[in-house]
Every structure is written in structure tokens, then in C-alpha cells.
Write an enzyme that holds these catalytic residues in place. Structure first.
Site, mmCIF file in Angstrom:
data_model
loop_
_atom_site.group_PDB
_atom_site.id
_atom_site.type_symbol
_atom_site.label_atom_id
_atom_site.label_comp_id
_atom_site.label_asym_id
_atom_site.label_seq_id
_atom_site.Cartn_x
_atom_site.Cartn_y
_atom_site.Cartn_z
ATOM 1 C CD GLU A 126 32.376 40.586 45.958
ATOM 2 O OE1 GLU A 126 33.437 40.797 45.330
ATOM 3 O OE2 GLU A 126 31.419 39.960 45.471
ATOM 4 C CG ASN A 172 36.203 34.181 46.884
ATOM 5 O OD1 ASN A 172 35.543 33.172 46.564
ATOM 6 N ND2 ASN A 172 36.066 35.331 46.270
ATOM 7 C CD GLU A 228 35.472 48.609 41.741
ATOM 8 O OE1 GLU A 228 36.709 48.576 41.793
ATOM 9 O OE2 GLU A 228 34.738 47.852 42.420
ATOM 10 N NE ARG A 240 31.731 35.623 46.891
ATOM 11 C CZ ARG A 240 31.928 36.385 45.848
ATOM 12 N NH1 ARG A 240 33.146 36.748 45.526
ATOM 13 N NH2 ARG A 240 30.917 36.802 45.134
ATOM 14 C CG HIS A 256 27.334 39.698 42.405
ATOM 15 N ND1 HIS A 256 26.790 39.821 41.146
ATOM 16 C CD2 HIS A 256 28.491 39.027 42.233
ATOM 17 C CE1 HIS A 256 27.595 39.257 40.255
ATOM 18 N NE2 HIS A 256 28.634 38.753 40.898
ATOM 19 N NE ARG A 291 28.425 33.582 35.157
ATOM 20 C CZ ARG A 291 28.566 34.121 36.369
ATOM 21 N NH1 ARG A 291 27.517 34.276 37.152
ATOM 22 N NH2 ARG A 291 29.745 34.522 36.807
#
Ligand code: ADP
Length: 398
Positions: free
Chosen positions: A378, A8, A330, A92, A180, A240
Site C-alpha cells: 500500500e 500511515n 501471503e 494514507r 483496503h 472484528r
């Protein structure tokens, strides 16, 4: 036993994981690491399956001036010191454009095609592709698979995929792609194990990390999401803004003289929790602060999250479950409880004890909407796709 390397790559760091895969395709994580400080103060850290530190090394900046050479450092370490020779590499890749609705085996032509999508994700796509190219040059026979953040959302219908702008722009690729997707795909498969009763129902998944979005799942497929053409839209995020009137951007450019590059930097790095609080982009710093700006930032995050759950429930025409995942989802019982409180009118109720211990199901027995906490993974989803691509089969639940 075979191993799969998952990569990634970002602008200043590259994360990597090694999974072993047995004869039945079951995956076990063996190594998790990253090289960060690319171009400035490169440092590689890695941990074994039990979380024990097996590497923590710094390098001169010249040795990792870009993400490809950073991955080269990790690759050499994996090969020469850990004796890892992966049978394939899964990457990814943020953008698969309008066409890729699943992973793809990479070759030169596919990489060129993905490169043409770079203008759609200029801050991510080039960094995702650079290590692919260098592995291709150095290990031409090693299969590489690209797994996209957008692919899972390609099941969206026209209403979720279009902006209300002239149709020709849609054909040019200006669409509500959503991101995502690897996280949502993983959660969809996890729900089959942890909550099979709702896995085929109408579920809103809240991926609340430093980047945050939500996805409306019906029968385990994405029907809508809060992100769109870029990963800027939707929820309040770490840096953001989430949903913002495009008129604000016009104002920044015309009245305040900001260039396109200034606006880009502003939207990706200076807004969200950081901009509102003026203190931090990290939710942990804000929930423990009594500064009024920090309180406003947390309230804004919670408010926008609750509104968006209701919006996606509208897209699903009902709501059978709400799932929290990613860093905040989480780990922050407080934020989960606050969002659920704002959904009390929908009949949502959180059990304080279960929530505090981050149980899988945190709703009260009489909550009209079951609420779950499901850790995302992921990288495991990428590993599954890579194994499936090698076997030419659908991904397993391993
Ligand atoms: P990303 O993958 O988008 O970088 P993560 O999913 O790893 O993000 O989430 C990182 C964020 O999770 C951190 O910025 C932090 O705000 C938040 N976070 C992690 N643990 C907690 C916690 N216990 N309470 C509140 N926020 C937390």
C-alpha cells in the site's frame, strides 16, 4: 535524487517509508520505519532498503504524546541524521467519503472537508489528519497528498453501493464504501505484470490480514467488496466479527445494557478470531493450537472466506482468478489451502508444493480457477500516487 515520504498514521503508532524517485518516476524504497507506543512508551525503529536496522530508540512519553509529535520525532531524524528532504508527502487517509475517487492534493480547505468525514471513521480519520495539519503548519510549501482506502471502490454501481435502507440516508453518506482500496489498486496493477492474461478478467482478491476483506475486480476496477460503511463488515477478522446480524447489537444494548461506546469497543477489539478462540487474534497462534476454540476460530475464518469468494463470484457472474494477499494471505499456506479446498466445488485446486513455497501461482495445472499469491504494498501505491500528483500524470507501475 528526489525522495517521497509516505505516512500511515494510526491511533498509537505512525508508520513511515521513504522512497527515492528517479527521472522516469521509478520508485525505490530506502527506509521503512515506525514510531509506536505513542503516549505510553514511544519507540522509533527503522530499517534500510536491505532490511538492516538503522534506528531503534526509545523516548520519554512526553516527547510523543500524540501521533503528530511521533511523526515529528521521525521527521527530525530523517532530516538531521539521514539527510532526507522529501519533495512531497503521501498520506494514507482512511475515508474519502462519497466524492473522492482518487488521491487529492491537500490544502486547508480539503483538510476541513476530510475532517467532516471523521464521524464516518472516528477511530482512524482524526489520527490520519493530525500529522497532515502539523506538516502543513511547519512546512507550508511541502506538497502533501491524501490517498484514500475508500477511493478505489467509488467505481461501484448502485447495487453494490446501497444498503436497503431509506434512500435519504444514502444521500447523507450511509453507503457501502469498502476499504483496503490502496491494496486492491496495487494488486490490480501487479496483476498486469504477473498474470496479464487474467488482469482484465473477473478476479476476487482476498486481502487477509488482521483486518480482512475481499474485492471483486472486473477489468482491474472494483465492482464490489465485503466491507461497507465501516471496516467491520464481511470476513471474520483478528478482533472484528465481520458480518453480524444488527439484531445482535440491539440485543447487546437493550438486554445487556451496553452503551454505544461499549459496543464500539466490543466490535473493533473483542470479536473475530480473538473473541471466538479466547486465545489470540493472531492466526499464527491459532493454526498451531489444538484447543477446540482455536480450531473453531480458524474454521470460522476459512468458512466465511470461502463463502465470500462465492458471493463475489456471483457479483462478477463468474471467476477467472483468485488472489491471496496481506499477512495471512501471503504467509499462511495452510489457510490458503483450506479456503481453496472449500472452493473445490468451483473447480479450484491448490498445488501443495507451489503453495508451500508461496509461489506466485499456486493452483494445480487442471484447476478451473487459477490461484495466485501477490504481496501487497500500500505504501508504494501511495508513493506512486504522490509522484503522479506532482507530475500531474496517472500513477506509473514503478
Ligand atoms: P494489518 O496490516 O491488517 O495489521 P497484516 O496484513 O500485516 O495486517 O497481517 C497481520 C496478520 O497476518 C497477523 O495478525 C497474523 O495473524 C497474520 N500472519 C502473518 N504471518 C502469518 C503466518 N505465517 N501464518 C499465519 N498468519 C500469519
Amino acid at each position: 535524487m528526489d525522495t517521497i515520504l509516505v505516512v500511515n498514521a494510526g491511533s498509537s503508532s505512525v508508520k513511515f517509508q521513504v522512497f527515492s524517485v528517479d527521472g522516469r518516476g521509478a520508485l525505490e524504497r530506502q527506509i521503512k520505519g515506525q514510531v509506536d507506543g505513542v503516549g505510553t512508551r514511544p519507540r522509533m525503529r527503522a530499517a534500510d532498503a536491505g532490511g538492516g536496522v538503522i534506528a531503534d530508540r526509545s523516548y520519554p512519553a512526553e516527547q510523543a504524546l500524540d501521533v503528530s509529535s511521533a511523526l515529528g520525532i521521525a521527521g527530525t531524524w530523517l532530516r538531521e541524521e539521514q539527510r532526507i528532504a522529501p519533495v512531497a508527502v503521501g498520506h494514507r487517509v482512511v475515508h474519502g467519503g462519497p466524492d473522492y475517487d482518487g488521491p487529492v492534493l491537500l490544502d486547508g480547505a480539503v483538510v476541513s472537508r476530510l475532517d467532516r468525514l471523521s464521524p464516518l471513521a472516528p477511530l482512524h480519520q482524526p489520527h490520519n489528519l493530525a500529522p497532515i495539519r502539523s506538516i502543513m503548519a511547519n512546512f507550508p510549501d511541502l506538497p502533501q497528498v491524501a490517498c484514500f482506502d475508500t477511493a478505489f471502490h467509488r467505481s461501484h454501481g448502485a447495487l453494490a453501493d446501497h444498503y436497503a435502507i431509506p434512500f435519504g440516508l444514502y444521500a447523507e453518506g450511509i453507503r457501502r464504501y469498502g476499504f483496503h482500496g490502496l491494496s486492491y489498486e496495487y494488486i490490480a496493477t501487479e496483476l498486469q505484470k504477473v498474470a496479464p492474461g487474467i488482469a482484465d478478467g473477473r478476479v476476487v482478491v482476498a486481502h487477509l490480514g488482521s483486518g480482512a476483506s475481499m474485492c471483486a475486480l472486473r477489468k482491474g476496477r472494483s465492482v464490489d467488496s465485503t466491507m461497507g460503511f465501516t471496516a467491520l463488515d464481511g470476513l471474520t477478522m483478528g478482533t472484528r466479527p465481520g458480518q453480524i446480524d444488527p439484531g445482535v447489537i440491539l440485543h447487546l444494548q437493550t438486554a445487556k445494557g451496553m452503551s454505544a461506546a461499549d459496543v464500539q469497543n466490543f466490535l473493533y477489539r473483542e470479536c473475530g478470531l480473538k473473541g471466538l478462540s479466547g486465545i489470540s487474534n493472531d492466526m499464527r497462534d491459532l493454526v498451531t493450537s489444538d484447543d477446540p476454540h482455536a480450531i473453531l476460530a480458524v474454521e470460522h475464518f476459512v468458512h466465511r472466506a470461502a463463502l465470500n469468494v462465492a458471493m463475489l463470484a456471483g457479483a462478477l457472474q463468474g471467476l477467472d482468478a483468485l488472489v491471496f494477499t496481506a499477512g495471512i494471505g501471503e504467509n499462511s499456506a495452510h489457510i490458503r489451502a483450506r479456503i481453496a479446498d472449500k472452493l473445490g466445488w468451483l473447480g479450484a485446486g491448490v498445488d501443495a508444493k507451489e503453495n508451500a513455497r508461496h509461489a506466485t501461482e499456486i493452483s494445480t495445472p487442471d484447476s478451473r480457477i487459477p490461484i495466485y499469491v501477490v504481496p501487497t504494498d500500500e505504501e508504494r501505491m501511495i508513493a506512486r500516487h504522490t509522484v503522479a500528483m506532482l507530475a500531474n500524470a496517472p500513477p506509473s507501475l514503478g
